[in-house]
Write an enzyme that holds these catalytic residues in place. Sequence first.
Site, PDB file in Angstrom:
ATOM      1  N   CYS A   2      -1.710 -37.467 -35.722  1.00 15.98           N
ATOM      2  CA  CYS A   2      -1.098 -36.298 -35.379  1.00 15.98           C
ATOM      3  C   CYS A   2      -1.760 -35.226 -36.258  1.00 15.98           C
ATOM      4  CB  CYS A   2       0.327 -36.431 -35.807  1.00 15.98           C
ATOM      5  SG  CYS A   2       0.937 -37.694 -35.112  1.00 15.98           S
ATOM      6  N   LEU A  51       0.157 -37.149 -31.523  1.00 11.57           N
ATOM      7  CA  LEU A  51      -0.478 -38.131 -30.774  1.00 11.57           C
ATOM      8  C   LEU A  51      -0.091 -39.330 -30.600  1.00 11.57           C
ATOM      9  CD1 LEU A  51      -3.325 -38.729 -28.863  1.00 11.57           C
ATOM     10  CD2 LEU A  51      -4.141 -39.643 -31.224  1.00 11.57           C
ATOM     11  N   GLY A  79      -1.163 -40.180 -39.132  1.00 10.29           N
ATOM     12  CA  GLY A  79      -1.745 -41.388 -39.675  1.00 10.29           C
ATOM     13  C   GLY A  79      -0.990 -42.661 -39.253  1.00 10.29           C
ATOM     14  N   GLU A  80      -1.423 -43.508 -39.733  1.00  5.90           N
ATOM     15  CA  GLU A  80      -1.223 -45.048 -39.462  1.00  5.90           C
ATOM     16  C   GLU A  80      -0.779 -45.959 -40.494  1.00  5.90           C
ATOM     17  OE1 GLU A  80      -0.350 -45.654 -36.440  1.00  5.90           O
ATOM     18  OE2 GLU A  80      -1.633 -44.257 -35.104  1.00  5.90           O
ATOM     19  N   ASP A 103       6.032 -46.520 -37.329  1.00  2.00           N
ATOM     20  CA  ASP A 103       5.766 -46.483 -38.711  1.00  2.00           C
ATOM     21  C   ASP A 103       6.252 -45.294 -39.278  1.00  2.00           C
ATOM     22  OD1 ASP A 103       3.700 -45.012 -37.359  1.00  2.00           O
ATOM     23  OD2 ASP A 103       2.381 -45.524 -38.768  1.00  2.00           O
ATOM     24  N   VAL A 295     -23.302 -44.717 -27.339  1.00  2.00           N
ATOM     25  CA  VAL A 295     -23.746 -43.437 -26.956  1.00  2.00           C
ATOM     26  C   VAL A 295     -25.194 -43.607 -26.666  1.00  2.00           C
ATOM     27  CG1 VAL A 295     -23.830 -42.677 -29.303  1.00  2.00           C
ATOM     28  CG2 VAL A 295     -23.578 -40.919 -27.351  1.00  2.00           C
ATOM     29  N   SER A 378     -14.155 -47.778 -35.827  1.00  2.00           N
ATOM     30  CA  SER A 378     -15.433 -47.565 -36.186  1.00  2.00           C
ATOM     31  C   SER A 378     -15.713 -48.300 -37.395  1.00  2.00           C
ATOM     32  CB  SER A 378     -15.583 -46.010 -36.294  1.00  2.00           C
ATOM     33  OG  SER A 378     -16.638 -45.471 -37.224  1.00  2.00           O
ATOM     34  N   GLY A 379     -17.302 -48.205 -37.586  1.00  2.00           N
ATOM     35  CA  GLY A 379     -17.709 -49.064 -38.650  1.00  2.00           C
ATOM     36  C   GLY A 379     -17.997 -48.126 -39.959  1.00  2.00           C
TER      37      GLY A 379
END
Length: 616
Positions: A2, A51, A79-80, A103, A295, A378-379
Amino acid sequence: MCGITGWVDYTGLGPDAGTTLRLMTETLHARGPDATGVWLSESAGLGHRRLAVIDIEGGGQPMTLARDGRTVLALTYSGELYNYRELRAELVRRGHTFTTASDTEVVLAAWHEWGLSSVDRFNGMYAFAVWDLVQRRLWLVRDRLGVKPLYYQRLPTGVLFGSEPKAVLAHPRGAARVDEEGLIQLMLPLLKVPGRSPYAELVEVRPGSVVRVDQSGVREHRYWRLERDAGGPAADSEWPSVVAATRDLLEDIVERQLVADVDLGTLLSGGLDSTAITALANKLGHEDAVRSFSVEFTAPFQPTEVAAGADGPYALEAAAHLGTDHTRIVLDGARLADPAARLACVRARDLPLGIGDLDMSLYALAQRIKQHSTVALSGESADEVFGGYLWFHRDDSVWADTFPWMADSPAHGRLHPRILRLFRPELRERLGVHDYVADQYRTAVAEVAGHPGEDRVERRLRELRHLGLTRFLPTLLDRKDRLTMAAGLEVRVPFCDHRLVELVHPLPWAALTADGREKSLLRAAVRDLLPESVATRRKAPYPSTPDPAYAAAVSGQLAARLADPACRLPELFAADQLRAAVDPVSQPGSLISNVGAEIMLNFDVWLTEYQPDIPL
């Protein structure tokens, strides 16, 4: 994921507070396209763009907590929290009740139960603001590694705050003013100074920090520090046990980060880092094969140097080996060169910091992924945690008396010297840019304490790991957050879990290079999951479009801007560098061949859109 914003003024918010707060909140629409909300009291206002990722129906914000019929806390959260289920269960045992499955409500209840010490229990990526109505106190909180952004600006009787500068600048008292230090920072896009923003009045909340605001003023508290919480020699650095502990922890991290009530995927380049995350996600997922995305770029030809390091074949082989539901995303150079794409990226970052087409391609990639998934793993940060960059392994960067990625070395494409010489030499001299970099470097190195029995080489490599995690990684996290959130895509970064950093950072360098290569520990921990081509692949940088039509378009756009009498670029950039950027010498295969034109066009967009007050 968000966007949050708001402000506190102890003299009162004023009659137009609602309109102003909604305006500030709306600037963050891209970060939260699903819902909006505001909360107002006499002295505080909180705004939120959502979001929706967890508890789609019940997680609306700002969220309040009441006791005995009275609202005592109000929260706007981005966040998460990956351990929210365990925390929720503990809070239920302590007598808390919950009306949502989000959460966000766990964060709110945890703050009520434990106050500031609740942050020590949180595992996740987050930035949030809590207004305590009883104590009339605001708390601004940021996660340990600084994955999610948070800024504030002091007022005589309070503060403004927001996930991005644009939210603060939308307030009538927000200030788009750049001082001399800020101008220096704009010349140094490869260095992020902790707590500082190029905007003079705007402070960035440091990673692992809490800011307290009350009527006595503003105070910052660091609740997590790299060298305190992840420092010191490892108690057990025996190779088999370290490999096993790393694998166990990675599995726990990835499994936690797979939790979402929306479609989720992974970014898969075919490199070690992204393939490791994708393999673990695919292994630990409990339903269908994980979605993965790679990509590539269109081009009439592929220079040998570029083709040799291209991700495409490796990504496809990794996807086939793992059995993922894979999507190749092919980006067109002409579309990346569209001025509208650059405008979107500069607006997303609120600053002219992008280098080459890397911003435009990441933004376009996020837009395409968003058509399939709302969350992607993602890494990012594996190179900082496990020592993967070339500048960890080349003497001319390791022993340079500066930040290793800013040394005059091929280890980072000599980008820093190339960028710095773009600016007018008299401006660089007046501002003392080289002295500023030297001061920042000494400050950063001084944060690393010596350890008994440590030799010169071990000490230096530990310094480099500290520099990477505290001064280089923040530039990458900021870029990834801004450009993906601008497309409404939440990107999670498992390698930024603070428990992994605390496990790996204290290890001796030999444990990270046990097989004589970079990132030996990570490779050993996940090798059974990888195709051989990936396990033995050399590190490749984030790809850049090889299309010469893109480079020609960028040079042509710069020439057109310089022909405009209103163009301000000659105030900042050296005349010979402006000419060279308009008519560059072809450098096929180099890292960002025409970096000058790229940065100059970013500055041109920023100067036009933001109209900043700068000391020229």
